[in-house]
Scaffold this motif. Structure first.
Motif, PDB file in Angstrom:
ATOM      1  N   ALA A 148       0.832  -1.210   0.000  1.00 47.09           N
ATOM      2  CA  ALA A 148       0.000   0.000   0.000  1.00 47.09           C
ATOM      3  C   ALA A 148       0.867   1.259   0.000  1.00 47.09           C
ATOM      4  O   ALA A 148       0.575   2.236  -0.708  1.00 47.09           O
ATOM      5  N   ARG A 149       1.943   1.253   0.775  1.00 52.50           N
ATOM      6  CA  ARG A 149       2.830   2.428   0.846  1.00 52.50           C
ATOM      7  C   ARG A 149       3.499   2.699  -0.509  1.00 52.50           C
ATOM      8  O   ARG A 149       3.513   3.826  -1.003  1.00 52.50           O
ATOM      9  N   HIS A 152       1.053   3.720  -3.283  1.00 50.33           N
ATOM     10  CA  HIS A 152       0.580   5.099  -3.084  1.00 50.33           C
ATOM     11  C   HIS A 152       1.630   6.086  -3.593  1.00 50.33           C
ATOM     12  O   HIS A 152       1.288   7.065  -4.271  1.00 50.33           O
ATOM     13  N   GLU A 155       1.756   5.805  -7.415  1.00 49.39           N
ATOM     14  CA  GLU A 155       0.434   6.018  -8.015  1.00 49.39           C
ATOM     15  C   GLU A 155      -0.078   4.820  -8.812  1.00 49.39           C
ATOM     16  O   GLU A 155      -0.672   4.980  -9.875  1.00 49.39           O
ATOM     17  N   ARG A 157      -2.850   3.144  -8.655  1.00 50.66           N
ATOM     18  CA  ARG A 157      -4.095   3.358  -7.935  1.00 50.66           C
ATOM     19  C   ARG A 157      -4.906   2.071  -7.748  1.00 50.66           C
ATOM     20  O   ARG A 157      -5.459   1.827  -6.679  1.00 50.66           O
ATOM     21  N   GLU A 160      -3.070  -0.176  -5.262  1.00 56.13           N
ATOM     22  CA  GLU A 160      -3.166   0.453  -3.937  1.00 56.13           C
ATOM     23  C   GLU A 160      -4.537   0.197  -3.318  1.00 56.13           C
ATOM     24  O   GLU A 160      -4.649  -0.172  -2.141  1.00 56.13           O
ATOM     25  N   LEU A 164      -5.278  -1.862   0.182  1.00 53.89           N
ATOM     26  CA  LEU A 164      -5.969  -1.208   1.301  1.00 53.89           C
ATOM     27  C   LEU A 164      -7.251  -1.947   1.661  1.00 53.89           C
ATOM     28  O   LEU A 164      -7.594  -2.072   2.845  1.00 53.89           O
ATOM     29  N   LEU A 193      -0.156   5.050   7.654  1.00 51.39           N
ATOM     30  CA  LEU A 193      -0.602   4.642   6.318  1.00 51.39           C
ATOM     31  C   LEU A 193      -2.049   5.045   6.082  1.00 51.39           C
ATOM     32  O   LEU A 193      -2.380   5.587   5.010  1.00 51.39           O
ATOM     33  N   CYS A 197      -3.059   7.654   3.131  1.00 51.09           N
ATOM     34  CA  CYS A 197      -3.922   7.234   2.021  1.00 51.09           C
ATOM     35  C   CYS A 197      -5.363   7.698   2.198  1.00 51.09           C
ATOM     36  O   CYS A 197      -6.229   7.365   1.382  1.00 51.09           O
ATOM     37  N   GLU A 198      -5.616   8.458   3.286  1.00 50.39           N
ATOM     38  CA  GLU A 198      -6.947   9.004   3.563  1.00 50.39           C
ATOM     39  C   GLU A 198      -8.007   7.901   3.609  1.00 50.39           C
ATOM     40  O   GLU A 198      -9.075   8.017   3.014  1.00 50.39           O
ATOM     41  N   GLN A 199      -7.674   6.836   4.327  1.00 51.40           N
ATOM     42  CA  GLN A 199      -8.577   5.699   4.486  1.00 51.40           C
ATOM     43  C   GLN A 199      -9.287   5.809   5.833  1.00 51.40           C
ATOM     44  O   GLN A 199      -8.749   5.404   6.867  1.00 51.40           O
TER      45      GLN A 199
END
Length: 384
Positions: A148-149, A152, A155, A157, A160, A164, A193, A197-199
């Motif tokens: 995931a890192r 991200h 990119e 996407r 990723e 996530l 993380l 990643c704005e999760q």
């Protein structure tokens, strides 16, 4: 280039200048120059792109890195333009191989780890059944974290999003009993993380784990530093309050706390103490039942003010709490009020003046608890 051992040593011997005897000790300078080693899994003999990450060489297929749109597309497009420009110029007397075509001149990826790149290549090269099989291994949460890192950053996407989603599946299960804490990422890494990643769901799962630790008095200073760095205000307030309630001797001795954070703890002790003094005389705003109007509403407000003071006083008698433990006192008051409304304890006439608004009083108290919890961080400032 021949495959060299992982490390070679160059030793140079220097003699002191001036008059020295043959018995004078020699000054030896030993330089250690690490030689990159080839990754055992992702160095393909038929690969056409060499990457250097940390001290590891990866030889992979450019088509694998570009089958999903990513930053590598732009990187390779720029490289192609530079090659075209170089081929039309004859001014250079030194021939240098294109970057990425040999171990001698690899594409250097800065700021990445070899494990992150291995995770990326695993996702790009593995067959579907291999991916599914890997999801059952103990170390999968760490691999997904690394994936995931790195995706991200570059990119990827779609990949990723897949990583996530799998992480959320793991960490959002009740109690996460199947997770091996040693094999997986640390809670700090997981929180960073999720924030990066704005999760929101993953961040909430991590926050729940932090709250459990804070409630048990564990890793509180670590939580303070992490919450400040990521601006997680509600969690920051809870962590500061937990450290505050452990006492001055504990947080003065904690090496993870900075001087500024200790000042904020002193400030919080003073501010929460003042709030504790005001609370009995400041009942939360009561939303009246539609049936409660006119003079009945006036009597209801008076009864509510008396009930609020009495509930706060009862809390002191039932369970004496620390002076600055405002949240604890409010939660205790909420429990007592609930017991009064549900007739679990004698009301002693406290509810007689508000026949229609008892449930509203409970809602107002719960709202006050939530308000203080969410604003706790505001009481811990740099000014005492």
């Amino acid at each position: 280039m021949a495959h060299l051992p992982a490390e070679v040593y160059l030793t140079s011997t220097f003699m002191h200048s001036g008059n020295v005897s043959p018995s004078t000790p020699k000054l030896q300078l030993q330089l250690s120059i690490p030689i990159p080693s080839r990754d055992p899994s992702y160095y393909y003999s038929d690969g056409n792109t060499v990457l250097l990450v940390e001290n590891t060489l990866f030889k992979v297929h450019r088509s694998a890195l570009t089958k999903e749109k990513s930053t590598f597309d732009s990187m390779f497009s720029l490289d192609s333009d530079l090659r075209s420009s170089s081929s039309t110029s004859s001014n250079s007397s030194v021939t240098v191989g294109p970057e990425g075509e040999s171990d001698d001149n690899p594409i250097r990826l800065q700021g990445d780890t070899a494990d992150e790149i291995r995770s990326l290549l695993w996702a790009l090269y593995a067959l579907p059944h291999e991916l599914e099989a890997a999801l059952t291994t103990k170390a999968i949460s760490l691999r997904l974290f690394n994936l995931a890192r790195i995706t991200h950053k570059y990119e990827f996407r779609a990949t990723e999003g897949w990583a996530l989603d799998k992480l959320k599946t793991i960490y959002m299960r009740p109690m996460h009993s199947h997770i091996d804490e040693v094999e997986g990422p640390s809670l700090v890494q997981l929180t960073e993380l999720a924030s990066l990643c704005e999760q929101r769901d993953l961040l909430e799962a991590a926050t729940i784990r932090w709250k459990r630790l804070i409630a048990s008095g564990k890793d509180v200073a670590l939580a303070i530093g992490m919450a400040e760095r990521l601006s997680l205000r509600p969690l920051l307030g809870l962590a500061y309050q937990s450290m505050l309630l452990q006492g001055r001797e504990v947080w003065d001795a904690d090496i993870l706390l900075t001087r500024t954070q200790r000042i904020r703890l002193l400030s919080g002790h003073y501010a929460l103490g003042r709030l504790n003094e005001r609370l009995p005389n400041e009942p939360p705003q009561l939303q009246h039942n539609p049936r409660c109007t006119g003079g009945a509403q006036v009597r209801c407000n008076q009864a509510w003010a008396g009930l609020w003071r009495s509930t706060m006083d009862m809390g002191k008698q039932v369970l004496p709490l620390q002076y600055a433990d405002v949240v604890g006192k409010l939660m205790l008051a909420e429990s007592i009020l609930k017991a009064l409304v549900e007739r679990e304890i004698p009301t002693q006439g406290l509810l007689d003046g508000m026949p229609w608004c008892k449930d509203n009083a409970l809602a107002a108290t719960a709202g006050k608890v939530k308000e203080i919890q969410e604003s706790l961080a505001d009481y811990f400032t740099d000014v005492v």
